[in-house]
Scaffold this active site. Structure first.
Site: not given
Length: 775
Positions: A31-32, A35, A420, A422, A464, A466, A670, A756
């Site tokens: 989650d952070c 991790c 921390c 995070c 470009d 065309t 393209d 934090d």
């Protein structure tokens, strides 16, 4: 967060030995930023692992490793850290090109129809249908399911810790003397699982994890007698982690929601039997499916029969339904309107448009932006520095100035919680992931944070012509009936020309037939059809000898009969040619009857798109291989400079020249003959990115194929970078404020933990605003 580590201790495989493998895992609970750092470090220590790519927003971990590395060796460290791990998915082998599936049938039509129609538009593009690379296929149904947030282990732990804390307060009110043991016991409910994760992180190379800092702070608080605060801080930490998980889950659900656009079943036709419902995931290339009004299309394919308006907003963001009929391509996840369609599937489920977009965005989330790389380097220094500062605050005043040990240890523990990183580490990748997801849902596919970040700084866009500024195919712009001929006017001229072109697939023939159909002109039957090599086409229509040819060929045919084009007719042809149009002359019974002018017209939004770029201070230039006359006409209409009749290497040279003058250049093309220039530019953008070449060559793709998508990408990029700056300011600002207030004694442990987890939730929530932002 996206984290990457490369380990060069392991030599490359000798020739003949198996190549490295890449395995992607769906991981829940990340989650952070810390991790990602823990997972990266833990897997990086496994023997045989070459590189680790962690995407917190995507919830994926991709490991490049030697074939001899056992699956359990990769899964065990992640589970030890407390994360859920799904089955591994094999990505293409490192160093190898991904396999290309040819079941999607590239429809590059060669046009051998021998019109000698003079200067034809440069249609060198072959746009294959949507065949894709197989990266091992991401079967999203096999990903670990995170489910409702209140049913997860984090929610259960928060509830247990909260109940224990409430019980401790009740016991303390009933028996005040019992507070000494009630609050430490309540604290242990949440601290024991946290300490286990801290130990696992320390053993796998991350001693300064948030769990470690939390454990030290809580135990230290108990030691100095702040038992109530220790229990409350542990509870607040768990609440913060839960909120982080909810926010992260919301962030990653944006792009995964695309996978739910494809229906679970499809109606398949087999051997003339009634349609049978089968799982959409099992559709094979070549299968014929029936799509009823209101149904979602179950797979990429081509319409065999039927006509209907299709709502493509779920895939491309296009708000207006598109009318499609036999021979037109349809995309998985689009919604059928009012007609019944029979569709031949051209891509397996793992390779359909939505699966490719999801896969590309997930891979993009694993690539780091320059800002993110800097923040990661900074965080590796930041946390140990704050830990050292906390130690100094706890020890120096009592030792040197005779301060109270309890007071300064308490302040040191609070600073430890502030340490921390995070919120700081997640500030950039959370915003980038939200920006990438936002773009993907609107047909603006950016292949990584680096492209998203660079787009915010571009100063010039090289287009470009065309297929990029223009539609890529000619349309009839003028129909002229010459006076003195009993032809019946412009409709008769167009009808005779269409009669000669019936059955031809040449681009000019297709344009003439489309014009006749669009204007409701009746097309008579033609007989004795004959192609005039290098000149045009001839035949008999209604008893009259009719020829459609270029002006030069028509003049030659007339000269043979002693006839010439009138001066006013020659002037009209010259005027149309000056406008960059291709002119064909219609002869009837050996006399000039009329003419048709065709041109590859500008896209409807081309002028508005260029103007939108100009409004935000970005210049535009055209680089094209088409003839100078056609290029100048388009450039003059749009008010931009033009470089024409260029080879691919010339386009690349012009991009390099612009960069040498200090410009940051985005190249739009393209993805085929523009490949060298796309690669040389700071950002390469492919128009109509449904083709493999476009998706592979460029850094970004405009799936709509609209010029207006380019300024929309720039706007999204600038909004994302602004969001990142806000996030960094919040993350560092909150920590700086609480650091000062803690040292001077205004705040303590409770606000420190909010500095934090609270900051992490704030920056993630701020990043989530990008999911709904409209460029």
């Amino acid at each position: 967060m996206t984290a990457t580590t490369d380990h060069h201790a392991h030599p490359q495989h000798a020739q003949g030995t198996p190549p490295n493998r890449r395995t992607r895992y769906r991981v829940t609970g990340m989650d952070c930023g810390s991790c990602a750092a823990k997972v990266e470090t833990a897997l990086g220590r496994v023997q045989g692992v070459q590189a680790v790519h962690v995407s917190v927003p995507g919830g994926t971990v991709t490991v490049t490793h030697e074939p001899s590395v056992a699956t359990d060796s990769l899964v065990r460290p992640m589970r030890a850290l407390g994360y859920g791990v799904g089955p591994g998915e094999t990505v293409e082998a490192a160093g190898q090109q991904p396999a290309t599936h040819g079941g999607c049938c590239a429809h590059g039509h060669g046009h051998g129809h021998g019109h000698g129609h003079g200067q034809e538009p440069g249609h060198g593009h072959s746009h294959p249908d949507t065949h894709s690379h197989d990266h091992g296929g991401h079967d999203h149904h096999h990903a670990p399911v995170e489910g409702a947030w209140w049913r997860g282990p984090k929610a259960r732990l928060v509830i247990a810790s909260g109940a224990a804390l409430a019980l401790a307060y009740a016991v303390g009110l009933a028996v005040p003397a019992a507070e000494a043991w009630a609050f430490p016991l309540a604290m242990l409910v949440g601290l024991v699982p946290t300490a286990k994760r801290a130990w696992a992180a320390a053993r796998t190379g991350t001693p300064f994890s948030i769990e470690t800092l939390m454990t030290v702070a809580a135990v230290g608080a108990v030691v100095i007698g702040a038992t109530e605060e220790a229990a409350m801080v542990v509870f607040l930490f768990l609440v913060g982690e839960l909120l982080e998980g909810v926010a992260a889950g919301r962030a990653r659900s944006g792009i995964r929601g695309l996978t739910r656009l494809v229906p679970d079943t499809a109606l398949v036709e087999r051997d003339g039997r009634p349609p049978e419902a089968v799982p959409a995931a099992a559709l094979a290339v070549g299968t014929v499916i029936l799509v009823r009004p209101g149904d979602r299309v179950a797979g990429d394919g081509v319409i065999l029969s039927g006509e209907s308006a299709l709502d493509e907003a779920p895939v491309t963001g296009e708000s207006v339904p598109r009318r499609k009929g036999e021979g037109d391509a349809v995309f998985a996840g689009t919604i059928n309107g009012d007609g019944v369609l029979r569709v031949r599937v051209t891509a397996a489920a793992r390779n359909n448009t939505i699966a490719r977009v999801v896969r590309l965005v997930e891979e993009a989330q694993e690539s780091k932006a320059p800002t993110e790389r800097f923040i990661n380097r900074f965080s590796r220094v930041y946390t140990p520095a704050v830990v050292a500062l906390a130690a100094l605050v706890a020890l120096l005043p009592p030792l040197a100035l005779g301060g109270s040990w309890d007071e300064w240890i308490y302040k040191g523990l609070a600073i430890l919680l502030i340490g921390c990183p995070c919120a700081l580490v997640i500030s950039t990748p959370a915003a980038i992931a939200a920006g990438l997801s936002n773009g993907a849902r609107r047909g603006l596919l950016l292949k990584g944070g680096a492209a998203l970040e660079t787009l915010a700084r571009i100063t010039t866009v090289a287009f470009d012509k065309t297929g990029t500024l223009t539609g890529g195919k000619p349309v009839v712009t003028d129909v002229v009936a010459f006076a003195g001929q009993e032809m019946g006017g412009e409709a008769a001229v167009l009808g005779l020309a269409a009669a000669l072109e019936t059955g031809s697939s040449h681009p000019l023939a297709t344009a003439i037939l489309a014009a006749a159909a669009g204007r409701g002109v009746t097309v008579p039957a033609a007989t004795d059809m004959a192609a005039l090599a290098g000149k045009g086409v001839a035949g008999r229509v209604g008893g009259r000898a009719v020829t459609l040819a270029s002006p030069q060929a028509a003049a030659g045919i007339l000269a043979g009969d002693g006839v010439a084009l009138a001066p006013e007719q020659v002037d009209r042809i010259a005027a149309l040619n000056a406008e960059g149009k291709t002119v064909s002359v219609l002869l009837a019974d050996g006399r000039p009857a009329g003419l048709l002018a065709l041109r590859d017209e500008l896209r409807p939004d081309a002028a508005a798109g260029i103007a939108a770029l100009r409004e935000v201070g970005i210049g535009a230039v055209m680089v094209t291989g088409d003839n100078a006359r056609a290029a100048e006409t388009v450039a003059r209409t749009l008010g931009i400079a033009a470089h024409a009749e260029l080879l691919p290497e010339d386009k690349q040279r012009i991009v390099r020249e612009l960069q040498a003058r200090g410009e940051r250049v985005a190249k739009v093309g393209d993805g085929i003959n523009d490949a060298p220039a796309l690669a040389a530019a700071d950002v390469g953008i492919a128009m109509g990115g449904g083709t493999d070449v476009a998706l592979d060559t460029a850094d970004a793709a405009a799936l709509h194929g609209r010029v207006g998508d380019v300024p929309a990408m720039v706007a999204l990029s600038r909004r994302t970078m602004s969001n990142i700056r806000q996030n960094i300011a919040v993350a560092l600002g909150l920590k700086a404020v609480f650091l000062v207030t803690t040292v001077i004694g205004v705040t303590g442990l409770w606000p420190a933990i909010l500095a934090d987890t609270g900051a992490t939730v704030l920056v993630t929530a701020n990043a989530l605003r990008l999911l709904s932002a409209r460029p």
